[in-house]
Design a protein around this motif. Structure first.
Motif, PDB file in Angstrom:
ATOM      1  N   ASN A  69      -6.457 -25.247   2.225  1.00 37.20           N
ATOM      2  CA  ASN A  69      -7.070 -24.844   3.051  1.00 37.20           C
ATOM      3  C   ASN A  69      -8.387 -25.650   3.812  1.00 37.20           C
ATOM      4  OD1 ASN A  69      -5.884 -25.103   5.981  1.00 37.20           O
ATOM      5  ND2 ASN A  69      -7.619 -23.301   6.067  1.00 37.20           N
ATOM      6  N   ARG A  70      -8.824 -26.978   4.523  1.00 37.98           N
ATOM      7  CA  ARG A  70     -10.056 -27.656   5.007  1.00 37.98           C
ATOM      8  C   ARG A  70      -9.279 -28.025   6.378  1.00 37.98           C
ATOM      9  NH1 ARG A  70     -15.327 -27.902   4.405  1.00 37.98           N
ATOM     10  NH2 ARG A  70     -15.656 -29.091   5.115  1.00 37.98           N
ATOM     11  N   ASP A  71      -9.884 -26.446   7.506  1.00 34.20           N
ATOM     12  CA  ASP A  71      -9.381 -26.828   9.374  1.00 34.20           C
ATOM     13  C   ASP A  71      -8.792 -27.021   9.284  1.00 34.20           C
ATOM     14  OD1 ASP A  71     -11.778 -26.742   9.676  1.00 34.20           O
ATOM     15  OD2 ASP A  71     -12.802 -28.814   9.134  1.00 34.20           O
ATOM     16  N   ALA A  72      -6.768 -26.961   9.107  1.00 37.69           N
ATOM     17  CA  ALA A  72      -5.624 -27.100   8.746  1.00 37.69           C
ATOM     18  C   ALA A  72      -5.067 -25.615   9.579  1.00 37.69           C
ATOM     19  CB  ALA A  72      -5.152 -27.702   7.857  1.00 37.69           C
ATOM     20  N   ALA A  73      -5.972 -24.928  10.486  1.00 38.57           N
ATOM     21  CA  ALA A  73      -5.018 -23.784  10.359  1.00 38.57           C
ATOM     22  C   ALA A  73      -3.774 -23.355  10.525  1.00 38.57           C
ATOM     23  CB  ALA A  73      -5.928 -22.720  11.462  1.00 38.57           C
ATOM     24  N   THR A  74      -3.566 -24.418  11.739  1.00 40.36           N
ATOM     25  CA  THR A  74      -2.174 -24.782  12.190  1.00 40.36           C
ATOM     26  C   THR A  74      -0.703 -25.385  11.678  1.00 40.36           C
ATOM     27  OG1 THR A  74      -3.192 -25.219  14.814  1.00 40.36           O
ATOM     28  CG2 THR A  74      -0.939 -25.463  14.092  1.00 40.36           C
ATOM     29  N   ARG A  75      -1.428 -26.066  10.067  1.00 40.37           N
ATOM     30  CA  ARG A  75      -0.392 -26.435   9.091  1.00 40.37           C
ATOM     31  C   ARG A  75      -0.424 -25.045   8.098  1.00 40.37           C
ATOM     32  NH1 ARG A  75      -0.719 -27.691   4.136  1.00 40.37           N
ATOM     33  NH2 ARG A  75      -4.071 -27.924   4.441  1.00 40.37           N
ATOM     34  N   THR A  76      -1.447 -24.620   8.395  1.00 39.58           N
ATOM     35  CA  THR A  76      -1.510 -23.372   6.777  1.00 39.58           C
ATOM     36  C   THR A  76      -0.289 -21.960   7.820  1.00 39.58           C
ATOM     37  OG1 THR A  76      -3.226 -24.029   5.902  1.00 39.58           O
ATOM     38  CG2 THR A  76      -2.473 -21.909   5.684  1.00 39.58           C
ATOM     39  N   LEU A  77      -0.464 -22.376   8.558  1.00 38.74           N
ATOM     40  CA  LEU A  77       0.032 -20.715   9.783  1.00 38.74           C
ATOM     41  C   LEU A  77       1.877 -20.830   9.755  1.00 38.74           C
ATOM     42  CD1 LEU A  77      -1.723 -18.975  12.263  1.00 38.74           C
ATOM     43  CD2 LEU A  77      -1.282 -17.972   9.904  1.00 38.74           C
ATOM     44  N   LYS A  78       1.929 -22.646   9.419  1.00 35.16           N
ATOM     45  CA  LYS A  78       3.524 -23.006  10.306  1.00 35.16           C
ATOM     46  C   LYS A  78       4.177 -23.248   8.631  1.00 35.16           C
ATOM     47  CE  LYS A  78       3.335 -26.748  13.525  1.00 35.16           C
ATOM     48  NZ  LYS A  78       3.131 -28.064  13.440  1.00 35.16           N
ATOM     49  N   ILE A  79       3.134 -23.588   7.449  1.00 29.63           N
ATOM     50  CA  ILE A  79       4.077 -23.288   5.947  1.00 29.63           C
ATOM     51  C   ILE A  79       4.336 -21.368   5.698  1.00 29.63           C
ATOM     52  CG2 ILE A  79       3.132 -23.429   3.938  1.00 29.63           C
ATOM     53  CD1 ILE A  79       1.995 -26.033   4.721  1.00 29.63           C
ATOM     54  N   TYR A  80       3.322 -20.989   5.740  1.00 25.81           N
ATOM     55  CA  TYR A  80       3.890 -19.711   5.803  1.00 25.81           C
ATOM     56  C   TYR A  80       4.883 -19.099   6.516  1.00 25.81           C
ATOM     57  CZ  TYR A  80       3.388 -14.653   6.389  1.00 25.81           C
ATOM     58  OH  TYR A  80       3.798 -13.046   6.426  1.00 25.81           O
ATOM     59  N   ASN A  81       4.894 -19.690   7.757  1.00 24.81           N
ATOM     60  CA  ASN A  81       6.305 -19.004   8.597  1.00 24.81           C
ATOM     61  C   ASN A  81       7.537 -19.507   8.473  1.00 24.81           C
ATOM     62  OD1 ASN A  81       4.701 -17.157  10.611  1.00 24.81           O
ATOM     63  ND2 ASN A  81       4.512 -19.252  11.948  1.00 24.81           N
ATOM     64  N   GLN A  82       7.447 -21.417   7.695  1.00 22.23           N
ATOM     65  CA  GLN A  82       8.571 -21.445   6.705  1.00 22.23           C
ATOM     66  C   GLN A  82       8.992 -21.075   5.491  1.00 22.23           C
ATOM     67  OE1 GLN A  82      10.502 -23.846   8.358  1.00 22.23           O
ATOM     68  NE2 GLN A  82       9.508 -23.275  10.595  1.00 22.23           N
ATOM     69  N   LEU A  83       8.106 -20.463   4.766  1.00 26.08           N
ATOM     70  CA  LEU A  83       8.328 -19.770   3.945  1.00 26.08           C
ATOM     71  C   LEU A  83       9.047 -18.350   3.411  1.00 26.08           C
ATOM     72  CD1 LEU A  83       5.082 -20.445   1.843  1.00 26.08           C
ATOM     73  CD2 LEU A  83       7.174 -21.286   1.094  1.00 26.08           C
ATOM     74  N   CYS A  84       8.297 -17.903   5.518  1.00 26.12           N
ATOM     75  CA  CYS A  84       9.346 -16.671   5.713  1.00 26.12           C
ATOM     76  C   CYS A  84      11.040 -16.566   5.798  1.00 26.12           C
ATOM     77  CB  CYS A  84       8.667 -15.669   6.597  1.00 26.12           C
ATOM     78  SG  CYS A  84       7.034 -14.884   5.708  1.00 26.12           S
ATOM     79  N   LEU A  85      11.093 -17.835   6.246  1.00 30.94           N
ATOM     80  CA  LEU A  85      12.192 -18.091   6.711  1.00 30.94           C
ATOM     81  C   LEU A  85      12.679 -18.653   4.851  1.00 30.94           C
ATOM     82  CD1 LEU A  85      11.805 -20.497   9.981  1.00 30.94           C
ATOM     83  CD2 LEU A  85      12.334 -18.013   9.791  1.00 30.94           C
ATOM     84  N   GLN A  86      12.911 -18.264   4.734  1.00 30.01           N
ATOM     85  CA  GLN A  86      13.799 -18.788   2.967  1.00 30.01           C
ATOM     86  C   GLN A  86      14.067 -17.886   2.939  1.00 30.01           C
ATOM     87  OE1 GLN A  86      14.091 -21.956   2.196  1.00 30.01           O
ATOM     88  NE2 GLN A  86      12.419 -22.578   4.090  1.00 30.01           N
TER      89      GLN A  86
END
Length: 83
Positions: free
Chosen positions: A14-31
Motif C-alpha cells: 500500500n502506498r497512498d491508497a487507503a480507500t482501495r486497501t479498505l475496499k479490499i478488506y471489506n470485500q474479503l470480509c464478505l467472502q
C-alpha cells in the motif's frame, strides 16, 4: 517468520491508497471463506493510510522499514516474511 494459523495469507502493498486497501478488506470480509490472514505493507504513505486501524485479529499492518522506493517485489517479500 511469524506463524499465523490461517490457511491463506494475503499480502497487499500500500502506498497512498487507503480507500482501495479498505475496499479490499471489506470485500474479503464478505467472502464465505474466512480462514485468511491479511498483511498490509504500508510504503511510507502520505495519505491517511498510516492511520488505518482495523480491529480484526486476522489483519496486520506493517510499515515498510525503508524510506526508499525499491519496487513491489520488495514489499511482497517483506509481507511474506511477516506472514
Amino acid at each position: 517468520m511469524k506463524n499465523h494459523s490461517n490457511k491463506i495469507s494475503i499480502v497487499i502493498p500500500n502506498r497512498d491508497a487507503a480507500t482501495r486497501t479498505l475496499k479490499i478488506y471489506n470485500q474479503l470480509c464478505l467472502q464465505t471463506f474466512q480462514d485468511f490472514c491479511l498483511i498490509i505493507v504500508d510504503d511510507n504513505s502520505k495519505d491517511i493510510s498510516p492511520l488505518i486501524k482495523i480491529q480484526d485479529p486476522r489483519c496486520f499492518i506493517y510499515p515498510y522499514p525503508s524510506p526508499y522506493q525499491f519496487g513491489l517485489s520488495k514489499k511482497y517479500n517483506y509481507g511474506m516474511r511477516k506472514g
